[in-house]
Design a protein around this motif. Structure first.
Motif, PDB file in Angstrom:
ATOM      1  N   GLY A 127      -9.842  -5.085   8.399  1.00 24.57           N
ATOM      2  CA  GLY A 127      -9.459  -5.830   7.195  1.00 24.57           C
ATOM      3  C   GLY A 127      -7.976  -5.813   6.894  1.00 24.57           C
ATOM      4  O   GLY A 127      -7.557  -6.118   5.782  1.00 24.57           O
ATOM      5  N   TYR A 128      -7.152  -5.446   7.874  1.00 23.30           N
ATOM      6  CA  TYR A 128      -5.697  -5.450   7.662  1.00 23.30           C
ATOM      7  C   TYR A 128      -5.055  -6.605   8.418  1.00 23.30           C
ATOM      8  O   TYR A 128      -5.534  -7.006   9.474  1.00 23.30           O
ATOM      9  CB  TYR A 128      -5.067  -4.167   8.204  1.00 23.30           C
ATOM     10  N   ALA A 129      -3.930  -7.104   7.852  1.00 24.66           N
ATOM     11  CA  ALA A 129      -3.056  -7.996   8.622  1.00 24.66           C
ATOM     12  C   ALA A 129      -1.701  -7.287   8.689  1.00 24.66           C
ATOM     13  O   ALA A 129      -1.294  -6.663   7.705  1.00 24.66           O
ATOM     14  CB  ALA A 129      -2.915  -9.332   7.918  1.00 24.66           C
ATOM     15  N   HIS A 130      -1.031  -7.357   9.846  1.00 26.25           N
ATOM     16  CA  HIS A 130       0.239  -6.636   9.980  1.00 26.25           C
ATOM     17  C   HIS A 130       1.358  -7.383   9.262  1.00 26.25           C
ATOM     18  O   HIS A 130       2.123  -6.804   8.486  1.00 26.25           O
ATOM     19  CB  HIS A 130       0.591  -6.454  11.466  1.00 26.25           C
ATOM     20  N   ARG A 131       1.463  -8.690   9.538  1.00 26.89           N
ATOM     21  CA  ARG A 131       2.393  -9.627   8.879  1.00 26.89           C
ATOM     22  C   ARG A 131       3.865  -9.400   9.220  1.00 26.89           C
ATOM     23  O   ARG A 131       4.727 -10.020   8.625  1.00 26.89           O
ATOM     24  CB  ARG A 131       2.220  -9.591   7.353  1.00 26.89           C
ATOM     25  N   ASP A 132       4.144  -8.473  10.131  1.00 25.96           N
ATOM     26  CA  ASP A 132       5.546  -8.356  10.562  1.00 25.96           C
ATOM     27  C   ASP A 132       5.607  -8.029  12.049  1.00 25.96           C
ATOM     28  O   ASP A 132       6.341  -7.150  12.476  1.00 25.96           O
ATOM     29  CB  ASP A 132       6.255  -7.266   9.730  1.00 25.96           C
ATOM     30  N   LEU A 133       4.795  -8.747  12.831  1.00 28.95           N
ATOM     31  CA  LEU A 133       4.745  -8.497  14.276  1.00 28.95           C
ATOM     32  C   LEU A 133       6.001  -9.050  14.936  1.00 28.95           C
ATOM     33  O   LEU A 133       6.316 -10.228  14.765  1.00 28.95           O
ATOM     34  CB  LEU A 133       3.497  -9.162  14.878  1.00 28.95           C
ATOM     35  N   LYS A 134       6.732  -8.190  15.638  1.00 27.80           N
ATOM     36  CA  LYS A 134       7.923  -8.624  16.389  1.00 27.80           C
ATOM     37  C   LYS A 134       8.259  -7.523  17.387  1.00 27.80           C
ATOM     38  O   LYS A 134       7.843  -6.363  17.188  1.00 27.80           O
ATOM     39  CB  LYS A 134       9.088  -8.883  15.428  1.00 27.80           C
ATOM     40  N   PRO A 135       9.001  -7.829  18.438  1.00 30.21           N
ATOM     41  CA  PRO A 135       9.259  -6.823  19.491  1.00 30.21           C
ATOM     42  C   PRO A 135       9.933  -5.553  18.951  1.00 30.21           C
ATOM     43  O   PRO A 135       9.733  -4.478  19.505  1.00 30.21           O
ATOM     44  CB  PRO A 135      10.164  -7.557  20.471  1.00 30.21           C
ATOM     45  N   ILE A 149       4.192  -0.301  15.149  1.00 29.70           N
ATOM     46  CA  ILE A 149       4.714   0.515  14.034  1.00 29.70           C
ATOM     47  C   ILE A 149       5.049  -0.388  12.842  1.00 29.70           C
ATOM     48  O   ILE A 149       4.805  -1.588  12.896  1.00 29.70           O
ATOM     49  CB  ILE A 149       5.998   1.282  14.444  1.00 29.70           C
ATOM     50  N   ASP A 150       5.602   0.219  11.794  1.00 28.13           N
ATOM     51  CA  ASP A 150       6.066  -0.503  10.589  1.00 28.13           C
ATOM     52  C   ASP A 150       4.961  -1.295   9.905  1.00 28.13           C
ATOM     53  O   ASP A 150       4.905  -2.520   9.991  1.00 28.13           O
ATOM     54  CB  ASP A 150       7.229  -1.429  10.942  1.00 28.13           C
ATOM     55  N   PHE A 151       4.102  -0.578   9.180  1.00 29.91           N
ATOM     56  CA  PHE A 151       2.996  -1.219   8.436  1.00 29.91           C
ATOM     57  C   PHE A 151       3.352  -1.402   6.962  1.00 29.91           C
ATOM     58  O   PHE A 151       2.495  -1.552   6.114  1.00 29.91           O
ATOM     59  CB  PHE A 151       1.723  -0.371   8.587  1.00 29.91           C
ATOM     60  N   GLY A 152       4.649  -1.382   6.663  1.00 25.97           N
ATOM     61  CA  GLY A 152       5.075  -1.508   5.265  1.00 25.97           C
ATOM     62  C   GLY A 152       4.750  -2.866   4.672  1.00 25.97           C
ATOM     63  O   GLY A 152       4.620  -3.011   3.479  1.00 25.97           O
ATOM     64  N   LEU A 153       4.581  -3.882   5.542  1.00 27.79           N
ATOM     65  CA  LEU A 153       4.304  -5.234   5.022  1.00 27.79           C
ATOM     66  C   LEU A 153       2.843  -5.605   5.231  1.00 27.79           C
ATOM     67  O   LEU A 153       2.441  -6.720   4.965  1.00 27.79           O
ATOM     68  CB  LEU A 153       5.187  -6.256   5.750  1.00 27.79           C
ATOM     69  N   CYS A 154       2.052  -4.649   5.755  1.00 27.01           N
ATOM     70  CA  CYS A 154       0.678  -5.037   6.085  1.00 27.01           C
ATOM     71  C   CYS A 154      -0.084  -5.295   4.795  1.00 27.01           C
ATOM     72  O   CYS A 154       0.275  -4.815   3.726  1.00 27.01           O
ATOM     73  CB  CYS A 154      -0.001  -3.965   6.911  1.00 27.01           C
ATOM     74  N   ALA A 155      -1.126  -6.101   4.925  1.00 27.65           N
ATOM     75  CA  ALA A 155      -1.897  -6.450   3.724  1.00 27.65           C
ATOM     76  C   ALA A 155      -3.365  -6.181   3.988  1.00 27.65           C
ATOM     77  O   ALA A 155      -3.846  -6.338   5.106  1.00 27.65           O
ATOM     78  CB  ALA A 155      -1.708  -7.924   3.420  1.00 27.65           C
ATOM     79  N   LYS A 156      -4.038  -5.762   2.936  1.00 27.40           N
ATOM     80  CA  LYS A 156      -5.490  -5.634   3.028  1.00 27.40           C
ATOM     81  C   LYS A 156      -6.034  -6.382   1.828  1.00 27.40           C
ATOM     82  O   LYS A 156      -6.327  -5.784   0.792  1.00 27.40           O
ATOM     83  CB  LYS A 156      -5.909  -4.163   3.001  1.00 27.40           C
ATOM     84  N   PRO A 157      -6.095  -7.754   1.935  1.00 30.19           N
ATOM     85  CA  PRO A 157      -6.476  -8.530   0.748  1.00 30.19           C
ATOM     86  C   PRO A 157      -7.836  -8.061   0.236  1.00 30.19           C
ATOM     87  O   PRO A 157      -8.758  -7.853   1.021  1.00 30.19           O
ATOM     88  CB  PRO A 157      -6.546  -9.964   1.256  1.00 30.19           C
ATOM     89  N   GLU A 158      -7.917  -7.895  -1.095  1.00 27.38           N
ATOM     90  CA  GLU A 158      -9.209  -7.455  -1.633  1.00 27.38           C
ATOM     91  C   GLU A 158     -10.212  -8.580  -1.327  1.00 27.38           C
ATOM     92  O   GLU A 158      -9.840  -9.739  -1.276  1.00 27.38           O
ATOM     93  CB  GLU A 158      -9.145  -7.145  -3.131  1.00 27.38           C
ATOM     94  N   GLY A 159     -11.428  -8.202  -1.057  1.00 34.13           N
ATOM     95  CA  GLY A 159     -12.444  -9.209  -0.747  1.00 34.13           C
ATOM     96  C   GLY A 159     -12.342  -9.650   0.697  1.00 34.13           C
ATOM     97  O   GLY A 159     -12.971 -10.602   1.113  1.00 34.13           O
ATOM     98  N   GLY A 160     -11.519  -8.951   1.501  1.00 31.36           N
ATOM     99  CA  GLY A 160     -11.529  -9.212   2.946  1.00 31.36           C
ATOM    100  C   GLY A 160     -10.497 -10.249   3.355  1.00 31.36           C
ATOM    101  O   GLY A 160      -9.816 -10.869   2.524  1.00 31.36           O
TER     102      GLY A 160
END
Ligand SMILES: Cn1cc(Br)cc1C(=O)Nc1[nH]nc2c1CN(C(=O)N[C@H](CN1CCCC1)c1ccccc1)C21CC1
Length: 345
Positions: A127-135, A149-160
């Motif tokens: 249920g997570y999205a990373h949202r900052d994928l880059k090399p 690494i770097d999950f500071g921008l990841c999101a776990k929207p409520e409700g999936g």
């Protein structure tokens, strides 16, 4: 350098290996096992509003256990700083690896890309999205395994994951059209676009959308037009076209990616997500710790299964990874004794 007393006797801090806005990362030794770790040191005064992002990253990392996601071992919070003790990746950034080789062969790209897809598919399953994928956010360990690494921008929207997100974040170069347009977007679809940009970068050694001027960069992204280098195979180009679809509803999904012919070419089985649970009971490692601290195995496990991400969590996880590596298991006596709460019978 300020000597952090809280780490004294447990970790030995060494050279700085990374510097970011409000944080720095130092190489360190976990003294009880002698294992190398990376300590991300954040100054709370400099964090300000970003403290929420750090808390988000910590809660995400605590629930993630995948061989292509950089492992969190311990969290130490003092009045002025937060320390994240994490897995040390001695191969540096994927970014530097690509620059060094100019571009990767199709088979090397496939070996790397399968690992990225596996990690991102695992993230999405939880249920997570990373949202900052880059090399820059993908590291290599000594065996050329990739670590996200770097999950500071990841999101776990409520409700999936089906619920849309709004916050525009991450680096524009890897940002999907719907994100740069400020539209509602799905984290999963935005991650697939960024992986398309990543795959293009691996194979072409260049960015599909690039411009010094942010507005012309946006126009290029929204056009979805990029140069298809002559040396890229038709199969590679077909896959990239499916990922860099401007219309997110036409974009390939992570599930389809797992068994896409390009990813399985010459490798046979589809990409595995490996929902392995690191919170497993590893008898031998618990025994070694219990003996070392002179407590019952049961008492040791009672403490460990609380997953406090304290020094014992780090010791246990490092022993488990050492055992998996097949190297000998032993613990060194420290000048300081980490507490074990002896449970009331
Ligand atoms: C670059 N490098 C070269 C060698 Br050899 C090892 C490394 C290296 O960074 N190894 C390493 N192992 N484990 C980690 C690292 C770096 N690292 C990181 O978390 N590195 C990131 C890098 N981000 C990429 C884009 C912006 C910042 C970072 C975040 C905040 C401040 C500084 C660095 C961890 C802790 C997870």
């Amino acid at each position: 350098m300020v000597k952090f007393l809280e780490l004294k006797g447990f970790y030995e801090l060494e050279r700085t290996i990374g510097c970011g806005g409000f944080a720095k990362v130092k190489l360190a030794t976990h003294l009880a096992t002698g294992e190398k770790v990376a300590v991300k040191i954040m100054d709370k005064a400099l964090l300000g509003a970003d403290l929420a992002r750090v808390k988000l990253e910590i809660s995400a990392l605590k629930s993630l256990s995948h061989e292509n996601i950089c492992k969190l071992y311990e969290v130490i919070e003092i009045e002025t700083h937060i320390f994240l003790v994490m897995e040390y990746c001695s191969g540096g950034e994927l970014f530097d690896h690509i620059v060094e080789k100019n571009r990767l062969t199709e088979s090397e790209s496939r070996m790397f890309f399968r690992q990225i897809v596996s990690a991102v598919a695992y993230l999405h399953t939880l249920g997570y999205a990373h949202r900052d994928l880059k090399p820059e956010n993908i590291l290599l360990d000594r065996h050329q395994n990739l670590k996200l690494i770097d999950f500071g921008l990841c999101a776990k929207p409520e409700g999936g994951m089906a619920n849309p997100l709004y916050t525009s974040c991450g680096s524009p170069t890897y940002a999907a059209p719907e994100l740069v347009q400020g539209k509602q977007y799905l984290g999963t679809e935005v991650d697939v676009w960024a992986m398309g940009v990543l795959l293009y970068t691996l194979l072409a050694g260049a960015l599909p959308f690039d411009d010094v001027n942010i507005d012309s960069l946006y126009k290029k992204i929204l056009s979805g037009k990029y140069e298809e280098p002559p040396f890229m195979s038709l199969e590679s180009l077909r896959l990239i076209r499916c990922m860099l679809q401007v219309d997110p509803t036409k974009r390939i999904t992570i599930k389809e990616l797992l068994s896409h012919p390009w990813l399985t070419l010459g490798v046979l089985e589809p990409v595995q997500i490996m929902l392995q649970n690191s919170k497993m009971y590893q008898r031998e490692c618990i025994g070694i710790m219990a003996t070392h601290y002179n407590v019952e195995n049961r008492t040791m496990w009672q403490h460990l299964k609380k997953w406090k991400y304290d020094y014992h969590t780090a010791t246990y996880l490092l022993l488990v990874s050492k055992k998996k590596r097949g190297s000998g298991l032993k613990l060194y006596s420290l000048s300081v004794k980490p507490l074990i709460d002896i449970d009331k019978e």
